[in-house]
Write a protein that holds these residues in place. Structure first.
Motif, mmCIF file in Angstrom:
data_model
loop_
_atom_site.group_PDB
_atom_site.id
_atom_site.type_symbol
_atom_site.label_atom_id
_atom_site.label_comp_id
_atom_site.label_asym_id
_atom_site.label_seq_id
_atom_site.Cartn_x
_atom_site.Cartn_y
_atom_site.Cartn_z
ATOM 1 N N LEU A 128 0.836 -1.203 0.000
ATOM 2 C CA LEU A 128 0.000 0.000 0.000
ATOM 3 C C LEU A 128 0.872 1.255 0.000
ATOM 4 N N PRO A 129 0.434 2.299 -0.693
ATOM 5 C CA PRO A 129 1.208 3.549 -0.680
ATOM 6 C C PRO A 129 1.283 4.128 0.730
ATOM 7 N N SER A 130 2.408 4.720 1.051
ATOM 8 C CA SER A 130 2.529 5.413 2.331
ATOM 9 C C SER A 130 1.704 6.697 2.285
ATOM 10 N N THR A 131 1.034 7.004 3.384
ATOM 11 C CA THR A 131 0.251 8.244 3.485
ATOM 12 C C THR A 131 0.838 9.165 4.556
ATOM 13 N N GLU A 132 2.055 8.874 4.970
ATOM 14 C CA GLU A 132 2.663 9.550 6.118
ATOM 15 C C GLU A 132 3.627 10.655 5.704
ATOM 16 N N THR A 133 3.514 11.789 6.384
ATOM 17 C CA THR A 133 4.528 12.839 6.337
ATOM 18 C C THR A 133 5.213 12.847 7.693
ATOM 19 N N ARG A 134 6.502 12.630 7.699
ATOM 20 C CA ARG A 134 7.238 12.430 8.946
ATOM 21 C C ARG A 134 7.985 13.701 9.346
ATOM 22 N N ILE A 135 7.862 14.063 10.619
ATOM 23 C CA ILE A 135 8.567 15.234 11.136
ATOM 24 C C ILE A 135 9.386 14.814 12.348
ATOM 25 N N GLN A 136 10.690 15.003 12.258
ATOM 26 C CA GLN A 136 11.586 14.597 13.334
ATOM 27 C C GLN A 136 11.503 15.566 14.515
ATOM 28 N N ARG A 137 11.977 15.108 15.660
ATOM 29 C CA ARG A 137 11.915 15.910 16.882
ATOM 30 C C ARG A 137 12.676 17.220 16.757
ATOM 31 N N ASN A 138 13.768 17.212 15.976
ATOM 32 C CA ASN A 138 14.594 18.416 15.866
ATOM 33 C C ASN A 138 14.174 19.331 14.717
ATOM 34 N N ASP A 139 13.084 18.992 14.041
ATOM 35 C CA ASP A 139 12.594 19.821 12.932
ATOM 36 C C ASP A 139 11.649 20.886 13.494
ATOM 37 N N GLU A 140 12.224 21.922 14.066
ATOM 38 C CA GLU A 140 11.418 22.935 14.743
ATOM 39 C C GLU A 140 10.477 23.653 13.787
ATOM 40 N N ASN A 141 10.954 23.931 12.584
ATOM 41 C CA ASN A 141 10.100 24.623 11.615
ATOM 42 C C ASN A 141 8.922 23.750 11.195
ATOM 43 N N GLY A 142 9.195 22.464 10.962
ATOM 44 C CA GLY A 142 8.126 21.551 10.572
ATOM 45 C C GLY A 142 7.080 21.400 11.663
ATOM 46 N N ILE A 143 7.538 21.273 12.907
ATOM 47 C CA ILE A 143 6.613 21.148 14.038
ATOM 48 C C ILE A 143 5.798 22.426 14.195
ATOM 49 N N ARG A 144 6.469 23.558 14.091
ATOM 50 C CA ARG A 144 5.776 24.840 14.231
ATOM 51 C C ARG A 144 4.692 25.000 13.169
ATOM 52 N N GLN A 145 4.988 24.556 11.965
ATOM 53 C CA GLN A 145 4.018 24.676 10.875
ATOM 54 C C GLN A 145 2.778 23.817 11.133
ATOM 55 N N ILE A 146 2.980 22.589 11.601
ATOM 56 C CA ILE A 146 1.841 21.702 11.870
ATOM 57 C C ILE A 146 1.012 22.221 13.038
ATOM 58 N N LEU A 147 1.670 22.698 14.087
ATOM 59 C CA LEU A 147 0.933 23.235 15.229
ATOM 60 C C LEU A 147 0.139 24.480 14.834
ATOM 61 N N ALA A 148 0.705 25.290 13.947
ATOM 62 C CA ALA A 148 -0.023 26.467 13.458
ATOM 63 C C ALA A 148 -1.245 26.038 12.654
ATOM 64 N N GLU A 149 -1.097 24.944 11.910
ATOM 65 C CA GLU A 149 -2.225 24.425 11.139
ATOM 66 C C GLU A 149 -3.333 23.937 12.071
ATOM 67 N N LEU A 150 -2.944 23.246 13.144
ATOM 68 C CA LEU A 150 -3.937 22.804 14.128
ATOM 69 C C LEU A 150 -4.607 24.012 14.789
ATOM 70 N N LYS A 151 -3.811 25.017 15.109
ATOM 71 C CA LYS A 151 -4.345 26.205 15.777
ATOM 72 C C LYS A 151 -5.364 26.923 14.909
ATOM 73 N N SER A 152 -5.179 26.867 13.599
ATOM 74 C CA SER A 152 -6.067 27.588 12.685
ATOM 75 C C SER A 152 -7.393 26.875 12.439
ATOM 76 N N THR A 153 -7.509 25.624 12.883
ATOM 77 C CA THR A 153 -8.758 24.890 12.668
ATOM 78 C C THR A 153 -9.791 25.294 13.711
#
Length: 366
Positions: free
Chosen positions: A249-274
């Motif tokens: 099956l195709p992967s549906t995952e976008t992975r963000i590592q613990r040290n990826d501060e920009n990636g984490i910040r972007q996802i949290l901002a997306e959650l905040k905007s919902t």
């Protein structure tokens, strides 16, 4: 893959690679072909990303966010994913035969996730328990762990695992999947994630991740002495078959590592905007809430409550205002930690009713 009319809310899984329960949810997300983001969190406390953003002090992993609805425990997470991402919207299913759903849920929660899991954790190499991970898990359980004693018990746990495999082997005689369904079910996921994790962790694969670098991968005897094609041919073939099915099956995952501060910040901002829906989103149940009993127990909507597992982790309850309660689900608005509100804004935290203890609180107890 989902059709265009599927939910647009972000789906975010918080967990870590060596967590078997995290793998369980990842398998379900892949089987159902739900796009999601996987944010890596530490294997041990503290986990400020959960505490600061959602006011969740619950210490077990994984935690799943669908927008600002936060879901705790895999027993609830899987049911929510099946309900909110149905086949009618182009997603897969983990209940190909709905008639087996109650049986599969019981098999997963009360067999595989409990007595079976106790045996698979019992084959973890002794080196793991000598690290700070051992102390962290002692805090979770509520008593000290003797690493050397746990090491001596590995043969006993291997024997116990063999007992369970003996019971399961006939279930696959002449059948592709565990509950004789046309495609894999949540029952297959439940058994596979445990065996896959046990096979790897018992050989020492992933112990570096599990212990935060406290142990080195590669030490451990494995479980091949009991789980092998000669001893259990049907289970072994099923294990290979499920692994191949999942891998196809195709992967549906976008992975963000613990040290990826920009990636984490972007996802949290997306959650905040919902936005939260006006009504509390809950799973449908055969019977409505038992208002009379809930009131007698002091846990009617609007009351202040604490929620904690009924087994381990009872020392880290989550508190908040009760928004909804059914025979299968509890939803709260988590209280502020100190003077802090959730960083992403108002959230709703969902717990399963079975396996958790809900207690009324007074403001003075906070």
């Amino acid at each position: 893959m989902a059709s265009s009319n599927s939910t647009n809310l972000p789906v975010v899984l918080f967990g870590y690679d060596s967590s078997p329960f995290t793998q369980k949810v990842r398998h379900v997300l892949r089987l159902k072909q739900i796009p999601y983001t996987f944010i890596i969190v530490p294997s041990m406390m503290p986990r400020p990303i959960l505490k600061d953003n959602f006011n969740v002090t619950y210490r077990k992993i994984p935690v799943l966010a669908i927008g600002k609805d936060i879901y705790i425990d895999t027993s609830l997470i899987i049911e929510v994913l099946e309900h909110r991402f149905p086949t009618s919207r182009g997603f897969g299913t983990v209940y190909p035969n709905p008639a087996f759903r109650p049986l599969i849920r019981g098999f997963a929660s009360f067999w595989v996730d409990r007595p079976f899991f106790r045996l698979t954790t019992g084959v973890i190499p002794v080196e793991v328990w000598r690290t700070t991970f051992g102390q962290d898990r002692a805090n979770l359980i509520g008593h000290k762990l003797d690493a050397e004693k746990l090491g001596r018990k590995v043969p006993l746990n291997l024997s116990g695992l063999d007992d369970h495999l003996s019971i399961l082997e006939p279930q696959l005689t002449g059948h592709k999947w565990l509950f004789h369904t046309a495609t894999p079910s949540a029952g297959d996921v439940a058994l596979f994630y445990q065996l896959d994790w046990a096979e790897k962790i018992s050989r020492g694969e992933g112990v570096g991740d599990l212990t935060g670098g406290g142990a080195v991968d590669g030490s451990g005897e494995g479980i091949a002495v009991v789980f092998n094609a000669e001893r259990y041919p049907h289970l072994s073939e099923w294990f290979r078959r499920f692994s191949q099915y999942l891998g196809s099956l195709p992967s549906t995952e976008t992975r963000i590592q613990r040290n990826d501060e920009n990636g984490i910040r972007q996802i949290l901002a997306e959650l905040k905007s919902t936005n939260l829906s006006e009504e509390v989103t809950i799973l449908p149940t055969p019977a409505p809430p038992h208002t009379a009993l809930d009131t007698r127990n002091g846990i009617k909507p609007g009351s202040l409550v604490s929620i904690a597992p009924d087994d381990t982790g009872r020392g880290n309850p989550t508190t908040g205002n009760l928004l909804a309660i059914t025979p299968e689900e509890i939803v709260i608005s988590p209280g502020g930690i100190g003077s802090q509100r959730p960083a992403v804004g108002e959230v709703r935290v969902h717990f399963p009713k079975v396996g958790f203890v809900v207690r009324p609180l007074s403001r003075a107890q906070l």
